[in-house]
Scaffold this active site. Structure first.
Site, mmCIF file in Angstrom:
data_model
loop_
_atom_site.group_PDB
_atom_site.id
_atom_site.type_symbol
_atom_site.label_atom_id
_atom_site.label_comp_id
_atom_site.label_asym_id
_atom_site.label_seq_id
_atom_site.Cartn_x
_atom_site.Cartn_y
_atom_site.Cartn_z
ATOM 1 N N SER A 36 0.886 -1.139 0.116
ATOM 2 C CA SER A 36 -0.109 0.065 -0.046
ATOM 3 C C SER A 36 0.875 1.167 -0.122
ATOM 4 C CB SER A 36 -1.166 -0.006 1.413
ATOM 5 O OG SER A 36 -1.892 0.909 1.056
ATOM 6 N N ASP B 295 -8.251 -4.543 -6.328
ATOM 7 C CA ASP B 295 -7.834 -3.713 -5.281
ATOM 8 C C ASP B 295 -8.497 -2.276 -5.631
ATOM 9 O OD1 ASP B 295 -6.566 -2.182 -3.546
ATOM 10 O OD2 ASP B 295 -4.706 -2.975 -3.870
#
Ligand code: NAG
Ligand code: NAG
Ligand code: NAG
Ligand code: NAG
Length: 551
Positions: free
Chosen positions: A202, A478
């Protein structure tokens, strides 16, 4: 403090840190802010991190006595030594597989924008364990400045936060790699004499990529998972991924509901008031705040995880709640079919899925706002005074500061009003970004820019960031994928050993970070990515050996 949708927290969503939860709860105490504020406002922002608040999962209770916290001294300001202050950076070490004298690597996992404690599981059974076991290396979780207990300052005012920058935190990692001395290990494992492999997921994934680019001599290899290397002021594509990836009937219910809600709010008057009342939000003054509460369950998508220990199925529960027919098989009928519509009084006739939506929000979100708090106090964003507390336990300020200064990602409705949407068109950039000025008034030493300077991130490579021994790994569904090198806006690349470029099918956020001790018990696509990661890291280390021998 009511943190709006803009603040989608990037990371961990599958992981829950007990310490972090405790921090949040204490953050509510002294100011008398109640739990609902945290929940509703944080629903999207911190959703996955605090998935225990929204889903069924429990905070991690396991103690990792094998990995006691260690501390490394860092200067607060690497570049000008402006204050002369130093602080302790916390880290944890896994030495179980270490083989001295074999050119063993150090695998360091960047804690990113959360307490490093939440990452310890990855030292035990996740990606760090997997890679150290395969290589005889030492594993490290390194906490990011200002997060968890790596606290360099006394409070979180604008001035105190001015050292929370990409550049300072990258310099922390570099200094750590070049100088750390691991307890109980005689060998000098510092970089560049030892191959360091830098892993992050991330925001930390972007950091991993940036570290390889900024410090190529110290970082021998890097793995950037769900790495948001593209920073952007607005991030409407986040919800677009969810709209397209959610079960079809769920997306259609959401689109239809939001279209109806926007039409009623635009019309105003009695129907708009009746609509808010139906959601239990009659007292919420501003329509954009109302629209924002409706979006809170969307953050659950990111909380999905293949490992049930970390994941939440709250998104599926929400979808099930929307689809539940009051009578018969109404879902099969076309939208607009009068058999689907129910008269709720005050001139409103609504599709059953919108009634379900209202019930879900009443029961799961609004119900947490209890006396003496009003819904405006719980969900309103117009009262600046709710953002003024700056003590250290106001840790919602941290990622927000990074958002407001360098990262952006204000999650808005699609710019084209004709584009189908699951987020109300009232969720504009203005609505999302106003918290920056509210939370961070100008200090003596620092002023938060009127919009984040995302160039500071994007100059490092953006979608096209690439280096030898920099792996890019992403998840197919995602919601952050549009900000990674696997964005549809990015150039396609080849997947090679030197520059791995891998998309995990059906995966959400950094799915490769989680792992089982026995990887053969993992879902097949996770086994596959773990196997591939072991292969390319081993090849990189062979390269290290060859270039060393030829020196
Ligand atoms: C930074 O300033 C402090 C206090 O003035 C001093 O003790 C320290 O040595 C300085 N650090 C560096 C790296 O110059
Ligand atoms: C690198 O060389 C060392 C020392 O000869 C050896 O123990 C190690 O297995 C080699 N690493 C790889 C990945 O081949
Ligand atoms: C924040 O901390 C600094 C010192 O680190 C101090 O000078 C300042 O007065 C503090 N501000 C508040 C509002 O606590
Ligand atoms: C934004 O960041 C870039 C790269 O760090 C820098 O060159 C530029 O001056 C910054 N822009 C502003 C307006 O501060």
């Amino acid at each position: 403090m009511v943190v709006p949708l803009s603040l989608l927290f990037l990371t961990v969503f599958c992981g829950v840190s007990a310490a972090h939860n405790a921090g949040l709860i204490s953050a509510l105490g002294p100011q008398g802010v109640n739990l609902i504020k945290l929940d509703a406002q944080a629903a999207r922002w911190k959703s996955a991190q605090d998935a225990s608040l929204y889903g069924q999962q429990q905070p991690l209770t396991q103690k990792y006595e094998e990995f006691p916290a260690q501390w490394f001294e860092q200067p607060l300001d690497h570049f000008n030594n402006e204050t002369g202050d130093t602080f302790g950076q916390r880290y944890w070490v896994n030495k179980r597989h270490y083989l001295p004298g074999t050119n063993a690597p150090v695998i360091v996992l960047d804690g990113g924008e959360t307490s490093g404690e939440g990452r310890i599981p990855f030292l035990d059974t996740g990606i760090v364990e997997i890679l150290t076991r395969a290589t005889g290396g030492v594993g490290v979780v390194l906490e990011h400045r200002y997060y968890g207990e790596t606290q360099p300052v006394q409070n979180l005012t604008t001035d105190s936060l001015r050292f929370l920058t990409n550049e300072q935190s990258a310099a922390d990692s570099a200094r750590f790699m070049a100088n750390v001395k691991f307890e109980g290990i005689d060998e000098d494992l510092t970089a560049p004499g030892t191959p360091w492999i830098y892993y992050g997921g991330s925001y930390a994934g972007a950091r991993a990529a940036h570290m390889r680019v900024l410090y190529p001599d110290l970082v021998f290899g890097a793995i950037a998972s769900s790495a948001v290397t593209h920073a952007d002021i607005t991030n409407w594509q986040y919800m677009e991924v969810i709209r397209r990836a959610a079960p079809e009937d769920c997306s259609r219910h959401l689109e239809s509901s939001i279209q109806t809600v926007d039409a009623i709010l635009a019309h105003g008057g009695l129907p708009a008031r009746a609509l808010k009342a139906l959601f239990g939000l009659a007292g919420l003054e501003h329509d954009d705040d109302f629209a924002s509460v409706l979006s809170s369950p969307l953050g659950y998508w990111q909380a999905k995880c293949w490992d049930p220990k970390f994941g939440s199925n709250a998104f599926d529960n929400f979808c099930d709640a929307l689809s539940k027919p009051p009578i018969g098989a109404l879902s099969a009928l076309e939208y607009g079919d009068e058999r689907r519509m129910f008269d709720v009084g005050d001139g409103l006739t609504l599709d059953f899925s919108l009634l379900n939506y209202a019930k879900y929000i009443r029961e799961n979100v609004v119900s947490r706002c209890t006396d003496p708090m009003t819904v405006d106090e719980c969900f309103g964003t117009y009262d600046d005074s709710q953002y003024i507390a700056t003590d250290l336990d106001q840790d919602w300020r941290l990622w927000l500061f990074q958002v407001c200064t360098q990262w952006g990602y204000f999650t808005t409705a699609p710019p084209d009003p004709a584009h189908p949407r699951i987020l109300s068109k009232l969720i504009t950039l203005e609505h999302e970004a106003k918290i920056c000025a509210q939370a961070f008034p100008p200090g003596k030493h620092f002023t938060v820019p009127s919009m984040p300077n995302v160039t500071a991130v994007n100059v490092l490579g953006d979608f096209d960031i690439a280096m030898d021994r920099l792996a890019i790994i992403d998840g197919e569904v995602d919601p952050w994928r549009p900000d990674t090198p696997h964005s549809e806006d990015a150039n396609d690349r080849e997947d090679t050993i030197s520059q791995p470029f891998k998309l995990i099918p059906n995966a959400v956020h950094h799915y490769d970070e989680y792992g089982y001790l026995n990887i053969w018990e993992e879902p097949v696509e996770i086994q596959q990515i773990h196997g591939e990661m072991v292969i390319f890291v081993t090849e990189w280390l062979k390269e290290w050996n060859t270039t060393r021998e030829s020196r």
